[in-house]
Design a protein around this motif. Sequence first.
Motif, mmCIF file in Angstrom:
data_model
loop_
_atom_site.group_PDB
_atom_site.id
_atom_site.type_symbol
_atom_site.label_atom_id
_atom_site.label_comp_id
_atom_site.label_asym_id
_atom_site.label_seq_id
_atom_site.Cartn_x
_atom_site.Cartn_y
_atom_site.Cartn_z
ATOM 1 N N VAL A 232 0.648 -1.281 -0.042
ATOM 2 C CA VAL A 232 0.104 0.008 -0.110
ATOM 3 C C VAL A 232 1.108 1.151 -0.013
ATOM 4 O O VAL A 232 2.036 1.324 0.354
ATOM 5 C CB VAL A 232 -0.964 0.019 1.119
ATOM 6 N N GLN A 233 0.179 2.433 -0.408
ATOM 7 C CA GLN A 233 0.883 3.759 -0.280
ATOM 8 C C GLN A 233 0.324 4.406 0.788
ATOM 9 O O GLN A 233 -0.952 4.788 0.659
ATOM 10 C CB GLN A 233 1.035 4.459 -1.643
ATOM 11 N N VAL A 234 1.054 5.234 1.467
ATOM 12 C CA VAL A 234 0.507 6.092 2.602
ATOM 13 C C VAL A 234 1.084 7.574 2.519
ATOM 14 O O VAL A 234 2.237 7.697 2.237
ATOM 15 C CB VAL A 234 0.860 5.479 3.842
ATOM 16 N N GLU A 235 0.105 8.515 2.375
ATOM 17 C CA GLU A 235 0.632 9.993 2.336
ATOM 18 C C GLU A 235 0.266 10.523 3.807
ATOM 19 O O GLU A 235 -1.143 10.188 4.178
ATOM 20 C CB GLU A 235 -0.288 10.594 1.232
ATOM 21 N N ALA A 236 0.896 11.474 4.255
ATOM 22 C CA ALA A 236 0.569 12.010 5.402
ATOM 23 C C ALA A 236 0.839 13.571 5.605
ATOM 24 O O ALA A 236 1.553 13.975 4.660
ATOM 25 C CB ALA A 236 1.248 11.394 6.594
ATOM 26 N N CYS A 237 0.413 14.282 6.574
ATOM 27 C CA CYS A 237 0.542 15.584 6.569
ATOM 28 C C CYS A 237 0.194 16.018 8.270
ATOM 29 O O CYS A 237 -0.558 15.057 8.865
ATOM 30 C CB CYS A 237 -0.103 16.468 5.860
ATOM 31 N N TRP A 238 0.381 17.229 8.664
ATOM 32 C CA TRP A 238 -0.164 17.744 10.013
ATOM 33 C C TRP A 238 -1.176 18.864 9.528
ATOM 34 O O TRP A 238 -0.884 19.714 8.538
ATOM 35 C CB TRP A 238 1.130 18.504 10.726
ATOM 36 N N ALA A 239 -2.322 18.940 10.098
ATOM 37 C CA ALA A 239 -3.325 19.843 9.923
ATOM 38 C C ALA A 239 -3.739 20.752 11.076
ATOM 39 O O ALA A 239 -3.334 20.218 12.286
ATOM 40 C CB ALA A 239 -4.706 18.953 9.422
ATOM 41 N N ARG A 240 -4.714 21.416 11.024
ATOM 42 C CA ARG A 240 -5.128 22.186 12.009
ATOM 43 C C ARG A 240 -4.214 22.697 12.956
ATOM 44 O O ARG A 240 -3.642 22.657 14.342
ATOM 45 C CB ARG A 240 -6.227 21.360 13.369
ATOM 46 N N ASN A 241 -3.078 23.540 12.270
ATOM 47 C CA ASN A 241 -1.885 24.487 12.861
ATOM 48 C C ASN A 241 -0.990 23.227 13.696
ATOM 49 O O ASN A 241 -0.559 23.490 14.703
ATOM 50 C CB ASN A 241 -2.552 25.469 13.806
ATOM 51 N N GLY A 242 -1.021 22.082 12.934
ATOM 52 C CA GLY A 242 0.072 21.141 13.375
ATOM 53 C C GLY A 242 -0.383 20.398 14.684
ATOM 54 O O GLY A 242 0.451 19.675 15.369
ATOM 55 N N THR A 243 -1.445 20.170 15.040
ATOM 56 C CA THR A 243 -2.189 19.587 16.236
ATOM 57 C C THR A 243 -2.771 18.157 15.755
ATOM 58 O O THR A 243 -3.035 17.320 16.598
ATOM 59 C CB THR A 243 -3.213 20.354 17.104
ATOM 60 N N VAL A 244 -2.969 18.036 14.474
ATOM 61 C CA VAL A 244 -3.768 16.952 14.098
ATOM 62 C C VAL A 244 -2.848 16.181 12.920
ATOM 63 O O VAL A 244 -2.508 16.744 11.999
ATOM 64 C CB VAL A 244 -5.252 17.108 13.461
ATOM 65 N N HIS A 245 -2.563 14.876 13.299
ATOM 66 C CA HIS A 245 -1.573 14.079 12.273
ATOM 67 C C HIS A 245 -2.888 13.240 11.462
ATOM 68 O O HIS A 245 -3.621 12.473 11.692
ATOM 69 C CB HIS A 245 -0.757 13.332 12.821
ATOM 70 N N LYS A 246 -2.814 13.569 10.030
ATOM 71 C CA LYS A 246 -3.589 13.083 9.032
ATOM 72 C C LYS A 246 -2.779 11.947 8.127
ATOM 73 O O LYS A 246 -1.764 12.258 7.677
ATOM 74 C CB LYS A 246 -4.462 13.943 8.257
ATOM 75 N N SER A 247 -3.260 10.973 7.606
ATOM 76 C CA SER A 247 -2.968 9.963 6.800
ATOM 77 C C SER A 247 -3.798 9.265 5.860
ATOM 78 O O SER A 247 -5.055 9.230 6.219
ATOM 79 C CB SER A 247 -2.006 9.009 7.447
ATOM 80 N N TRP A 248 -3.340 9.125 4.823
ATOM 81 C CA TRP A 248 -4.307 8.479 3.612
ATOM 82 C C TRP A 248 -3.679 7.047 3.269
ATOM 83 O O TRP A 248 -2.514 7.272 2.545
ATOM 84 C CB TRP A 248 -4.591 9.422 2.454
ATOM 85 N N LEU A 249 -4.142 6.110 3.360
ATOM 86 C CA LEU A 249 -3.677 4.802 2.848
ATOM 87 C C LEU A 249 -4.403 4.327 1.610
ATOM 88 O O LEU A 249 -5.667 4.227 1.703
ATOM 89 C CB LEU A 249 -3.877 3.735 3.963
ATOM 90 N N ARG A 250 -3.672 4.181 0.352
ATOM 91 C CA ARG A 250 -4.543 4.043 -0.819
ATOM 92 C C ARG A 250 -3.535 2.742 -1.395
ATOM 93 O O ARG A 250 -2.426 2.180 -1.178
ATOM 94 C CB ARG A 250 -4.213 5.124 -1.720
ATOM 95 N N GLY A 251 -4.545 2.331 -2.460
ATOM 96 C CA GLY A 251 -3.701 1.062 -3.434
ATOM 97 C C GLY A 251 -3.976 -0.246 -2.718
ATOM 98 O O GLY A 251 -3.320 -1.424 -3.210
ATOM 99 N N LYS A 252 -4.730 -0.648 -1.659
ATOM 100 C CA LYS A 252 -4.814 -1.856 -1.201
ATOM 101 C C LYS A 252 -5.888 -2.558 -2.274
ATOM 102 O O LYS A 252 -7.101 -2.354 -2.426
ATOM 103 C CB LYS A 252 -5.750 -1.766 0.177
ATOM 104 N N PRO A 253 -5.484 -3.664 -2.726
ATOM 105 C CA PRO A 253 -6.420 -4.451 -3.895
ATOM 106 C C PRO A 253 -7.666 -5.013 -3.329
ATOM 107 O O PRO A 253 -8.574 -5.009 -4.024
ATOM 108 C CB PRO A 253 -5.276 -5.546 -4.183
ATOM 109 N N ARG A 254 -7.784 -5.356 -2.201
ATOM 110 C CA ARG A 254 -8.934 -5.978 -1.732
ATOM 111 C C ARG A 254 -10.093 -4.988 -1.557
ATOM 112 O O ARG A 254 -11.237 -5.438 -1.484
ATOM 113 C CB ARG A 254 -8.634 -6.576 -0.387
ATOM 114 N N VAL A 255 -9.806 -3.975 -1.427
ATOM 115 C CA VAL A 255 -10.852 -2.676 -1.308
ATOM 116 C C VAL A 255 -11.043 -1.997 -2.674
ATOM 117 O O VAL A 255 -12.094 -1.234 -2.687
ATOM 118 C CB VAL A 255 -10.725 -1.610 -0.135
ATOM 119 N N LEU A 256 -10.720 -2.606 -3.647
ATOM 120 C CA LEU A 256 -10.935 -2.092 -5.346
ATOM 121 C C LEU A 256 -11.049 -0.691 -5.214
ATOM 122 O O LEU A 256 -11.754 0.114 -5.614
ATOM 123 C CB LEU A 256 -12.311 -2.831 -5.498
#
Length: 305
Positions: A232-256
Motif C-alpha cells: 500500500v501507499q500512505v501519504e501524511a501531513c499535519w493539519a489544524r496548525n500542527g495539532t492533528v496528524h492525518k494520513s491516507w492509505l491507498r492502493g489496497k487491492p482488496r478494497v478495489l
Amino acid sequence: MEGTYLVLVLVLTCCFSTTCDGFFNSRPTFVVSRNKIRSTTPPIIVMYHQNPSLQATRSSNEEPGGDPRGSHHGLGRISKIRRSLTRFLHRFFPSRSDVVSANPISADAKRQEEQPLVTRTIPQGSRWAVSANDTDLSGMWKPIITDAFKSEYDEYLKNCSQSFVYRKVILSVMGLAEERIEQCNNGRQLIITATSPVSDWQRTLVASGSNLSSADFEPVNVTFKDPDGDMVQVEACWARNGTVHKSWLRGKPRVLGGEFETSRYLASDGAVLICESTFNPSNSTHRKGFKKGFVKWRYQRVQPA
C-alpha cells in the motif's frame, strides 16, 4: 523643518512687499493720459498700485516724446525681483516632491528600514510537514474498549466488506492490542508499531507540507506492506496548525480502489489519543458490499513519551 521654511518665506515676503511699496495690498488703477483711458495698455498695467514713487515714475514716462515702454519699467523691476526670489527659494529650499524624485532609491530604502522585520514562527497554509511545538503523540497507548465501541467497530469492518468470522476474531482480541508511537524530526516522521495476538505491524509515516522556510512542497507517498501482506501507499501531513496528524492509505487491492483516512490527535491534556478512521469506497465498489465507514478509537496512555 517645514516650520522653518514657512517663517523664512514670510520674512522674505514682507521684505519684498516693503521694497515694492505695497505691491500686493493696494487696489489696481488704470493709466490715464490726457483725459483718455489708454485702450492699448496691456492688461498687466492693471496690476499697478497706488504708490507715490510709482506714480511719479509713471507721470514722467507719460510725457510726450517719452519712451513708450516707460510705463512698463516699474513692472519689469518687480517681475525681475520676483523671479530672483523664486530661484533663490527653489535653490536653497526645494519642495518635498523635488527631493523624492531626485533620490527615489534612498527614500525607498528608508521606508524599508523603518518597517519591522517579520520572523515567521509557524508554517504557511493549512497543510504542514511539521507538528506544533506543543504536540507530541509519542508514547505507549492501549485502546479503551467498551460495548458501544465494539458495536461501532463491527459496523466499520462490515462496511469494509470483512466477513462475519473475521470480525468476531478481531473483536475478541482487540482489548489485548497495544500501539507504540515515536514522533521524530519535529513530527516529520511518525513510527507506529502495533502489536496484537493476531499480528504485529510497524510502519513509518512521512509528513509532507509547508515548513518554516518554504510553503512549497511535493506530496510524499511511502510504500510498505499492511497486516494482510498487501503493498500500500500512505501519504501524511499535519493539519489544524500542527495539532492533528492525518494520513491516507491507498492502493489496497482488496478494497478495489477504496481509501482509508486516519486522523490522530491528543485529548484530555495529552492523556488520551484519539484515532478517527474513515473508509471511503471508490465509486465502482458500492454494488460489491463496500460502504463508507467511520470509527473513533480512544487510547489511554500507559507509558509517557
